[in-house]
Design a protein around this motif. Sequence first.
Motif, PDB file in Angstrom:
ATOM      1  N   HIS A 105       0.924  -1.133  -0.164  1.00 22.99           N
ATOM      2  CA  HIS A 105      -0.019   0.040  -0.030  1.00 22.99           C
ATOM      3  C   HIS A 105       0.748   1.142  -0.017  1.00 22.99           C
ATOM      4  O   HIS A 105       0.633   2.354  -0.661  1.00 22.99           O
ATOM      5  CB  HIS A 105      -1.055  -0.061   1.002  1.00 22.99           C
ATOM      6  CG  HIS A 105      -1.854   1.356   1.111  1.00 22.99           C
ATOM      7  ND1 HIS A 105      -2.851   1.378   0.509  1.00 22.99           N
ATOM      8  CD2 HIS A 105      -1.804   2.282   2.079  1.00 22.99           C
ATOM      9  CE1 HIS A 105      -3.426   2.451   0.596  1.00 22.99           C
ATOM     10  NE2 HIS A 105      -2.790   3.135   1.715  1.00 22.99           N
ATOM     11  N   ALA A 106       2.161   1.362   0.607  1.00 24.06           N
ATOM     12  CA  ALA A 106       2.735   2.640   0.832  1.00 24.06           C
ATOM     13  C   ALA A 106       3.271   2.732  -0.550  1.00 24.06           C
ATOM     14  O   ALA A 106       3.553   4.144  -0.888  1.00 24.06           O
ATOM     15  CB  ALA A 106       3.945   2.382   1.963  1.00 24.06           C
ATOM     16  N   ILE A 107       3.796   1.712  -1.294  1.00 24.74           N
ATOM     17  CA  ILE A 107       4.335   2.175  -2.607  1.00 24.74           C
ATOM     18  C   ILE A 107       3.305   2.705  -3.344  1.00 24.74           C
ATOM     19  O   ILE A 107       3.760   3.478  -4.162  1.00 24.74           O
ATOM     20  CB  ILE A 107       5.189   0.955  -3.011  1.00 24.74           C
ATOM     21  CG1 ILE A 107       6.372   0.393  -2.359  1.00 24.74           C
ATOM     22  CG2 ILE A 107       5.796   0.977  -4.511  1.00 24.74           C
ATOM     23  CD1 ILE A 107       7.054  -0.720  -2.437  1.00 24.74           C
ATOM     24  N   LYS A 108       2.163   1.917  -3.527  1.00 20.59           N
ATOM     25  CA  LYS A 108       1.264   2.423  -4.488  1.00 20.59           C
ATOM     26  C   LYS A 108       0.915   3.788  -4.150  1.00 20.59           C
ATOM     27  O   LYS A 108       0.383   4.625  -4.928  1.00 20.59           O
ATOM     28  CB  LYS A 108      -0.006   1.146  -4.349  1.00 20.59           C
ATOM     29  CG  LYS A 108       0.326   0.149  -5.002  1.00 20.59           C
ATOM     30  CD  LYS A 108      -1.097  -0.736  -5.019  1.00 20.59           C
ATOM     31  CE  LYS A 108      -1.583  -1.229  -4.037  1.00 20.59           C
ATOM     32  NZ  LYS A 108      -2.570  -2.370  -3.897  1.00 20.59           N
ATOM     33  N   ARG A 109       0.844   4.120  -2.855  1.00 22.92           N
ATOM     34  CA  ARG A 109       0.401   5.339  -2.464  1.00 22.92           C
ATOM     35  C   ARG A 109       1.255   6.438  -3.120  1.00 22.92           C
ATOM     36  O   ARG A 109       1.032   7.678  -3.496  1.00 22.92           O
ATOM     37  CB  ARG A 109       0.006   5.686  -0.836  1.00 22.92           C
ATOM     38  CG  ARG A 109      -0.131   7.121  -0.516  1.00 22.92           C
ATOM     39  CD  ARG A 109      -0.355   6.919   1.011  1.00 22.92           C
ATOM     40  NE  ARG A 109      -1.705   7.128   1.159  1.00 22.92           N
ATOM     41  CZ  ARG A 109      -2.447   6.922   2.241  1.00 22.92           C
ATOM     42  NH1 ARG A 109      -1.693   6.901   3.270  1.00 22.92           N
ATOM     43  NH2 ARG A 109      -3.720   7.060   2.365  1.00 22.92           N
ATOM     44  N   ALA A 120      -0.248  16.864   0.337  1.00 22.64           N
ATOM     45  CA  ALA A 120       1.160  16.440   1.139  1.00 22.64           C
ATOM     46  C   ALA A 120       0.726  15.510   2.234  1.00 22.64           C
ATOM     47  O   ALA A 120       1.808  14.431   2.292  1.00 22.64           O
ATOM     48  CB  ALA A 120       1.627  17.553   1.769  1.00 22.64           C
ATOM     49  N   HIS A 121      -0.190  15.417   2.791  1.00 24.73           N
ATOM     50  CA  HIS A 121      -0.527  14.520   3.798  1.00 24.73           C
ATOM     51  C   HIS A 121      -0.551  13.137   3.412  1.00 24.73           C
ATOM     52  O   HIS A 121      -0.234  12.145   3.915  1.00 24.73           O
ATOM     53  CB  HIS A 121      -2.131  14.899   4.238  1.00 24.73           C
ATOM     54  CG  HIS A 121      -2.342  13.860   5.450  1.00 24.73           C
ATOM     55  ND1 HIS A 121      -1.932  13.730   6.730  1.00 24.73           N
ATOM     56  CD2 HIS A 121      -3.480  13.141   5.368  1.00 24.73           C
ATOM     57  CE1 HIS A 121      -2.409  12.822   7.296  1.00 24.73           C
ATOM     58  NE2 HIS A 121      -3.305  12.216   6.422  1.00 24.73           N
ATOM     59  N   ALA A 129       2.750   7.506   3.294  1.00 30.52           N
ATOM     60  CA  ALA A 129       3.321   6.339   2.710  1.00 30.52           C
ATOM     61  C   ALA A 129       4.877   6.356   3.301  1.00 30.52           C
ATOM     62  O   ALA A 129       5.227   5.266   3.499  1.00 30.52           O
ATOM     63  CB  ALA A 129       3.695   6.837   1.322  1.00 30.52           C
ATOM     64  N   PHE A 130       5.358   7.446   4.048  1.00 32.01           N
ATOM     65  CA  PHE A 130       6.813   7.591   4.557  1.00 32.01           C
ATOM     66  C   PHE A 130       6.696   7.237   5.908  1.00 32.01           C
ATOM     67  O   PHE A 130       5.953   7.799   6.567  1.00 32.01           O
ATOM     68  CB  PHE A 130       7.405   8.696   4.266  1.00 32.01           C
ATOM     69  CG  PHE A 130       7.749   8.675   2.456  1.00 32.01           C
ATOM     70  CD1 PHE A 130       8.968   8.277   2.253  1.00 32.01           C
ATOM     71  CD2 PHE A 130       6.826   9.248   1.766  1.00 32.01           C
ATOM     72  CE1 PHE A 130       9.124   8.371   1.051  1.00 32.01           C
ATOM     73  CE2 PHE A 130       7.182   9.285   0.461  1.00 32.01           C
ATOM     74  CZ  PHE A 130       8.356   8.959  -0.021  1.00 32.01           C
ATOM     75  N   HIS A 134       8.443  16.543   2.030  1.00 28.42           N
ATOM     76  CA  HIS A 134       7.492  17.418   1.367  1.00 28.42           C
ATOM     77  C   HIS A 134       8.127  18.543   0.806  1.00 28.42           C
ATOM     78  O   HIS A 134       7.732  18.808  -0.365  1.00 28.42           O
ATOM     79  CB  HIS A 134       6.576  17.843   2.634  1.00 28.42           C
ATOM     80  CG  HIS A 134       5.603  19.072   2.289  1.00 28.42           C
ATOM     81  ND1 HIS A 134       5.713  20.356   2.368  1.00 28.42           N
ATOM     82  CD2 HIS A 134       4.557  18.629   1.750  1.00 28.42           C
ATOM     83  CE1 HIS A 134       4.833  20.939   1.931  1.00 28.42           C
ATOM     84  NE2 HIS A 134       3.918  19.909   1.509  1.00 28.42           N
ATOM     85  N   ARG A 135       9.201  19.154   1.112  1.00 28.73           N
ATOM     86  CA  ARG A 135       9.837  20.409   0.323  1.00 28.73           C
ATOM     87  C   ARG A 135      10.287  19.790  -1.129  1.00 28.73           C
ATOM     88  O   ARG A 135      10.272  20.634  -1.995  1.00 28.73           O
ATOM     89  CB  ARG A 135      10.776  21.127   1.214  1.00 28.73           C
ATOM     90  CG  ARG A 135      10.185  21.952   2.512  1.00 28.73           C
ATOM     91  CD  ARG A 135      11.144  22.789   2.881  1.00 28.73           C
ATOM     92  NE  ARG A 135      12.291  22.294   3.615  1.00 28.73           N
ATOM     93  CZ  ARG A 135      12.182  21.879   4.898  1.00 28.73           C
ATOM     94  NH1 ARG A 135      11.184  22.049   5.572  1.00 28.73           N
ATOM     95  NH2 ARG A 135      13.204  21.026   5.622  1.00 28.73           N
TER      96      ARG A 135
END
Length: 127
Positions: free
Chosen positions: A20-24, A37-38, A43-44, A65-66
Amino acid sequence: MTIQTPPDPTAADMAQHLPHAIKRFLREADPQHKANAHDLLAAFATDATVVDDDGTTYTGHDEIHRWRAAESSEYTYTVEISHVEKFDDTRYVVTTHLEGDFPGGVVDVIYRFTLADDLIAHLQIAP
């Protein structure tokens, strides 16, 4: 007689089986998606690191995020997943094909993911 090599499973089919994290990350990093950003940072891991293709390392949610905000506003492009490889339950490689208005106009980008606790702990990006 010509014997054709059977096609590999499509990258899109393989991508469905990514964690899921990679797909996100891939969804939120796609410029065609209205990312926020949220959703991307979810995912991280909070102490995750990203090593961009220029060798710069970004650590933690604020720096990631930056980095993504700067990357996503610079060029317009399309993204297509072209290859997915699973090494074990924590290490994956995803190759994407980008076409757009950046220098050169076409590039394949390799994302090397390392997961911990179902989140991206480390991401290395290479052209």
